[in-house]
Motif scaffolding. Structure first.
Motif, PDB file in Angstrom:
ATOM      1  N   PRO A  67       5.074  -2.058  -2.120  1.00 51.47           N
ATOM      2  CA  PRO A  67       5.471  -1.098  -0.944  1.00 51.47           C
ATOM      3  C   PRO A  67       5.808  -1.548   0.408  1.00 51.47           C
ATOM      4  O   PRO A  67       5.133  -2.358   0.777  1.00 51.47           O
ATOM      5  CB  PRO A  67       4.803   0.202  -1.110  1.00 51.47           C
ATOM      6  CG  PRO A  67       3.549  -0.459  -1.508  1.00 51.47           C
ATOM      7  CD  PRO A  67       3.813  -1.342  -2.115  1.00 51.47           C
ATOM      8  N   SER A  68       6.632  -1.063   1.129  1.00 52.21           N
ATOM      9  CA  SER A  68       7.016  -1.523   2.478  1.00 52.21           C
ATOM     10  C   SER A  68       5.691  -1.135   3.540  1.00 52.21           C
ATOM     11  O   SER A  68       5.573  -1.684   4.314  1.00 52.21           O
ATOM     12  CB  SER A  68       8.323  -1.050   2.952  1.00 52.21           C
ATOM     13  OG  SER A  68       8.301   0.112   2.994  1.00 52.21           O
ATOM     14  N   SER A  69       4.898   0.058   3.063  1.00 52.48           N
ATOM     15  CA  SER A  69       4.079   0.728   3.713  1.00 52.48           C
ATOM     16  C   SER A  69       3.062   1.201   2.909  1.00 52.48           C
ATOM     17  O   SER A  69       3.388   1.283   1.666  1.00 52.48           O
ATOM     18  CB  SER A  69       4.703   1.924   4.626  1.00 52.48           C
ATOM     19  OG  SER A  69       5.733   1.550   5.378  1.00 52.48           O
ATOM     20  N   PRO A  70       2.065   1.206   3.270  1.00 58.48           N
ATOM     21  CA  PRO A  70       0.552   1.535   2.504  1.00 58.48           C
ATOM     22  C   PRO A  70       0.761   3.091   1.840  1.00 58.48           C
ATOM     23  O   PRO A  70       1.388   3.918   2.243  1.00 58.48           O
ATOM     24  CB  PRO A  70      -0.436   1.668   3.297  1.00 58.48           C
ATOM     25  CG  PRO A  70      -0.223   0.929   4.539  1.00 58.48           C
ATOM     26  CD  PRO A  70       1.194   1.013   4.978  1.00 58.48           C
ATOM     27  N   LEU A  71       0.495   3.087   0.594  1.00 61.34           N
ATOM     28  CA  LEU A  71       0.457   4.297  -0.191  1.00 61.34           C
ATOM     29  C   LEU A  71      -1.007   4.639  -0.757  1.00 61.34           C
ATOM     30  O   LEU A  71      -1.911   3.771  -0.668  1.00 61.34           O
ATOM     31  CB  LEU A  71       1.399   4.013  -1.693  1.00 61.34           C
ATOM     32  CG  LEU A  71       2.959   3.537  -1.378  1.00 61.34           C
ATOM     33  CD1 LEU A  71       3.562   3.592  -2.650  1.00 61.34           C
ATOM     34  CD2 LEU A  71       3.600   5.065  -0.576  1.00 61.34           C
ATOM     35  N   SER A  72      -1.035   5.911  -0.846  1.00 62.77           N
ATOM     36  CA  SER A  72      -2.486   6.523  -1.529  1.00 62.77           C
ATOM     37  C   SER A  72      -2.289   6.132  -2.880  1.00 62.77           C
ATOM     38  O   SER A  72      -1.461   5.841  -3.466  1.00 62.77           O
ATOM     39  CB  SER A  72      -2.679   7.786  -1.249  1.00 62.77           C
ATOM     40  OG  SER A  72      -1.440   8.656  -2.071  1.00 62.77           O
ATOM     41  N   ARG A  73      -3.732   6.363  -3.465  1.00 65.82           N
ATOM     42  CA  ARG A  73      -3.644   6.083  -4.895  1.00 65.82           C
ATOM     43  C   ARG A  73      -2.758   6.901  -5.887  1.00 65.82           C
ATOM     44  O   ARG A  73      -2.349   6.803  -6.722  1.00 65.82           O
ATOM     45  CB  ARG A  73      -5.119   6.066  -5.405  1.00 65.82           C
ATOM     46  CG  ARG A  73      -6.095   4.943  -4.871  1.00 65.82           C
ATOM     47  CD  ARG A  73      -5.242   3.630  -5.350  1.00 65.82           C
ATOM     48  NE  ARG A  73      -5.729   2.427  -4.774  1.00 65.82           N
ATOM     49  CZ  ARG A  73      -6.692   1.724  -4.957  1.00 65.82           C
ATOM     50  NH1 ARG A  73      -7.401   1.987  -6.102  1.00 65.82           N
ATOM     51  NH2 ARG A  73      -6.908   0.533  -4.365  1.00 65.82           N
ATOM     52  N   GLU A  74      -2.953   8.177  -5.277  1.00 64.73           N
ATOM     53  CA  GLU A  74      -2.278   9.375  -6.203  1.00 64.73           C
ATOM     54  C   GLU A  74      -0.682   9.196  -5.958  1.00 64.73           C
ATOM     55  O   GLU A  74       0.202   9.224  -7.118  1.00 64.73           O
ATOM     56  CB  GLU A  74      -2.279  10.607  -5.367  1.00 64.73           C
ATOM     57  CG  GLU A  74      -3.714  11.094  -5.406  1.00 64.73           C
ATOM     58  CD  GLU A  74      -4.727  10.682  -4.590  1.00 64.73           C
ATOM     59  OE1 GLU A  74      -4.402   9.915  -3.737  1.00 64.73           O
ATOM     60  OE2 GLU A  74      -6.014  10.772  -4.755  1.00 64.73           O
ATOM     61  N   GLN A  75      -0.314   8.462  -4.877  1.00 61.20           N
ATOM     62  CA  GLN A  75       1.522   8.078  -4.877  1.00 61.20           C
ATOM     63  C   GLN A  75       1.490   7.003  -5.607  1.00 61.20           C
ATOM     64  O   GLN A  75       2.575   6.709  -6.283  1.00 61.20           O
ATOM     65  CB  GLN A  75       1.727   7.657  -3.357  1.00 61.20           C
ATOM     66  CG  GLN A  75       1.596   8.850  -2.426  1.00 61.20           C
ATOM     67  CD  GLN A  75       1.989   8.765  -0.957  1.00 61.20           C
ATOM     68  OE1 GLN A  75       1.441   7.602  -0.488  1.00 61.20           O
ATOM     69  NE2 GLN A  75       2.615   9.280  -0.258  1.00 61.20           N
ATOM     70  N   TYR A  76       0.716   6.077  -5.664  1.00 65.10           N
ATOM     71  CA  TYR A  76       0.616   4.778  -6.431  1.00 65.10           C
ATOM     72  C   TYR A  76       0.787   5.206  -8.093  1.00 65.10           C
ATOM     73  O   TYR A  76       1.797   4.918  -8.938  1.00 65.10           O
ATOM     74  CB  TYR A  76      -0.415   3.748  -6.429  1.00 65.10           C
ATOM     75  CG  TYR A  76      -0.307   2.606  -5.462  1.00 65.10           C
ATOM     76  CD1 TYR A  76       0.942   1.581  -5.836  1.00 65.10           C
ATOM     77  CD2 TYR A  76      -1.088   2.225  -4.352  1.00 65.10           C
ATOM     78  CE1 TYR A  76       1.302   0.466  -4.615  1.00 65.10           C
ATOM     79  CE2 TYR A  76      -0.540   1.386  -3.432  1.00 65.10           C
ATOM     80  CZ  TYR A  76       0.305   0.614  -3.755  1.00 65.10           C
ATOM     81  OH  TYR A  76       0.561  -0.612  -2.862  1.00 65.10           O
ATOM     82  N   MET A  77       0.095   6.141  -8.401  1.00 66.62           N
ATOM     83  CA  MET A  77      -0.105   6.372  -9.784  1.00 66.62           C
ATOM     84  C   MET A  77       1.061   7.329 -10.319  1.00 66.62           C
ATOM     85  O   MET A  77       1.705   7.095 -11.336  1.00 66.62           O
ATOM     86  CB  MET A  77      -1.348   7.219 -10.085  1.00 66.62           C
ATOM     87  CG  MET A  77      -2.557   6.469 -10.039  1.00 66.62           C
ATOM     88  SD  MET A  77      -2.691   4.846 -10.581  1.00 66.62           S
ATOM     89  CE  MET A  77      -2.674   5.341 -12.642  1.00 66.62           C
ATOM     90  N   ALA A  78       1.561   8.142  -9.393  1.00 61.91           N
ATOM     91  CA  ALA A  78       2.779   8.904  -9.622  1.00 61.91           C
ATOM     92  C   ALA A  78       3.872   8.166  -9.529  1.00 61.91           C
ATOM     93  O   ALA A  78       4.810   8.345 -10.346  1.00 61.91           O
ATOM     94  CB  ALA A  78       2.980  10.045  -8.450  1.00 61.91           C
ATOM     95  N   ALA A  79       4.017   7.022  -8.773  1.00 62.19           N
ATOM     96  CA  ALA A  79       5.234   6.015  -8.932  1.00 62.19           C
ATOM     97  C   ALA A  79       5.028   5.246 -10.342  1.00 62.19           C
ATOM     98  O   ALA A  79       6.208   5.023 -10.924  1.00 62.19           O
ATOM     99  CB  ALA A  79       5.181   5.054  -7.742  1.00 62.19           C
ATOM    100  N   VAL A  80       3.717   4.851 -11.026  1.00 64.69           N
ATOM    101  CA  VAL A  80       3.817   4.201 -11.974  1.00 64.69           C
ATOM    102  C   VAL A  80       4.054   5.242 -13.186  1.00 64.69           C
ATOM    103  O   VAL A  80       4.804   4.622 -13.878  1.00 64.69           O
ATOM    104  CB  VAL A  80       2.413   3.646 -12.245  1.00 64.69           C
ATOM    105  CG1 VAL A  80       2.088   3.307 -13.494  1.00 64.69           C
ATOM    106  CG2 VAL A  80       1.915   2.734 -11.196  1.00 64.69           C
ATOM    107  N   ASP A  81       3.890   6.522 -12.927  1.00 66.65           N
ATOM    108  CA  ASP A  81       4.446   7.312 -14.205  1.00 66.65           C
ATOM    109  C   ASP A  81       5.956   7.563 -14.099  1.00 66.65           C
ATOM    110  O   ASP A  81       6.523   7.743 -15.405  1.00 66.65           O
ATOM    111  CB  ASP A  81       3.646   8.551 -13.913  1.00 66.65           C
ATOM    112  CG  ASP A  81       2.159   8.606 -14.340  1.00 66.65           C
ATOM    113  OD1 ASP A  81       1.640   7.874 -15.009  1.00 66.65           O
ATOM    114  OD2 ASP A  81       1.290   9.537 -13.616  1.00 66.65           O
TER     115      ASP A  81
END
Length: 480
Positions: A67-81
């Motif tokens: 990502p171009s900016s930091p993401l939280s772990r919840e956002q990362y896992m939502a993006a993976v799903d």
């Protein structure tokens, strides 16, 4: 938001690459799903073991999320799903790994493509287009910026032409020590600085390249690692006919073949690499010592410490089970049952009749104790094998980290050598130009002009000396 995915094989090599702590400031295995193993090497080995029952040649799908900016772990896992659903890999076994490199966090995801219900590989056609769509959707959802290749046209997102560096080009860059951009810039500068075909060929030789005759193209260039590149594609702003016109005085037949050029580069590179590796080893003694200390600390924490803890735990469990068995053997019912079974064992006619009773753990305490001992031995052996497998995986990771250290040191020494050679060549050119300017004969009118100018300057200095008032002489009156 940049998404880069590919189908691949080689689970052990991929797990080693993702676990490399030398190239990354931090490595975190956040999730391992769908496997009995909890470590990355074991999980990817299970993915490939399942794929062995199919015809799939590339059972893994590897994705990098940057990502171009930091993401939280919840956002990362939502993006993976979200990406998993778009690719059709919902519910598939997967492993999620987070890396921190150069102060920026990014994520790697590895899926198994094998559908266990049907024992078939899940098709991933047009996966790059799907990833582009996901990148736009996630960038819009999380307020992230898009790369230069993504643009919007009349409200519809479209993907412009953007040439990404492939894994093959990345491996070639690591082997040769030059990125594709550096290689093109260097060859372009040599092409523009040369005034003849022979000068261009000589310049390539000095820079470590070999100009050769290609099989499908007239001119190719072979780099230090023996990789072949079309010459016209390595020169910015030049077309194939422009290159052929510049090299018209250099017949293709006079150039070495690709095989001969590669053999020449391999021989040259072996000698250079040995010299550079020796310099790198001498210079990198402290770095190697620091890496070794870090690896030993990690090995003690992950392997040796767990071995010792496991040995203590196993001994305690063995003693506790033995004490429980001793306490049960002292009960009256178990003593009588044991003696009766021992008596019946002596009578052949009764031995077969009571065999099923003797094997019943609810009645025969000795049989139950034997089964419990075997179950405990199997669990202990399984836990020890897990530690051993982790030790083997750690050996691979440490070997990769040492290679990465040597690679960086060799690359640093190579760059310094190239800079030193360039400076030496620049000084030699300046000395040659200076010597040429000094020794070059000037025309008669230039010599006369120079003589006249020198005489005129001398007359001016004499006139200024006459007009200047004379001050007190040294040691005379008025001198201090």
């Amino acid at each position: 938001m940049i998404l880069k995915g590919s189908q691949r094989t080689g689970g052990a090599d991929l797990a080693t690459h993702l676990s490399n702590e030398y190239d990354n400031e931090r490595v975190e295995i956040a999730q391992v799903r769908g496997t009995a193993a909890r470590d990355l090497h074991g999980a990817l080995a299970e993915y490939e073991a399942v794929a062995a029952g199919t015809r799939c040649k590339e059972p893994l799908y590897s994705l990098a999320i940057n990502p171009s900016s930091p993401l939280s772990r919840e956002q990362y896992m939502a993006a993976v799903d979200h990406i998993e659903g778009k690719l059709g890999l919902t519910g598939q076994p997967r492993a999620v790994v987070f890396h921190v490199k150069n102060g920026r966090e990014h994520c790697h995801v590895v899926w198994s493509r094998i559908d266990l219900d049907n024992m078939r590989a899940i098709g991933l056609s047009h996966d790059r287009m799907k990833l582009r769509t996901c990148a736009r959707e996630l960038a819009h959802a999380y307020g992230l910026s898009l790369p230069a290749g993504l643009a919007e046209d009349r409200g519809d997102a479209r993907f412009e032409k953007n040439r990404d560096v492939t894994f093959a080009e990345k491996a070639m860059a690591e082997a040769s020590g030059l990125t594709p951009e550096q290689r093109r810039s260097e060859i372009t500068a040599l092409f523009r600085a040369s005034d003849s075909a022979e000068a261009f060929r000589a310049g390539l030789e000095r820079a470590g390249y070999v100009l050769a005759q290609g099989e499908r193209r007239a001119y190719v260039v072979v780099d230090r690692a023996g990789h072949i590149h079309a010459l016209a594609r390595q020169i910015d702003g030049a077309r194939t006919r422009d290159v052929k016109a510049r090299l018209a005085d250099l017949p293709v037949e006079s150039l070495p073949t690709v095989d001969a050029a590669q053999a020449q580069q391999v021989a040259r590179q072996q000698a250079v690499d040995e010299r550079l590796r020796e310099k790198a080893r001498q210079r990198g003694a402290k770095s190697a010592a620091d890496l070794k200390a870090k690896q030993e600390t990690r090995r003690h924490r992950q392997i040796e410490g767990k071995r010792q803890q496991l040995a203590v735990t196993h001994a305690a469990e063995r003693m506790a089970l033995h004490a429980t068995h001793k306490a049960e053997e002292g009960r009256l019912f178990n003593i009588i049952a044991g003696r009766m079974f021992a008596l019946f064992e002596r009578v052949p006619a009764l031995r077969s009749v009571i065999a099923h009773l003797r094997r019943n753990p609810a009645i025969n305490a000795a049989e139950r104790h034997r089964l419990e001992d075997e179950a405990l031995d199997r669990r202990h052996d399984r836990e020890r094998r897990q530690i051993d497998r982790r030790a083997v995986a750690l050996d691979k990771i440490e070997a990769r980290e040492r290679r990465s250290l040597v690679r960086d040191l060799v690359r640093q020494v190579r760059v310094e050598d190239q800079l030193r050679e360039a400076q030496s060549e620049q000084r030699e050119r300046e000395l040659r130009q200076t010597a040429h300017d000094i020794t070059a004969e000037k025309p008669d009118h230039e010599q006369r002009t120079t003589t006249d100018d020198r005489r005129a300057r001398m007359r001016e200095r004499l006139e200024q000396a006459r007009q200047k008032p004379s001050g007190p002489q040294r040691g005379g009156p008025g001198w201090e």
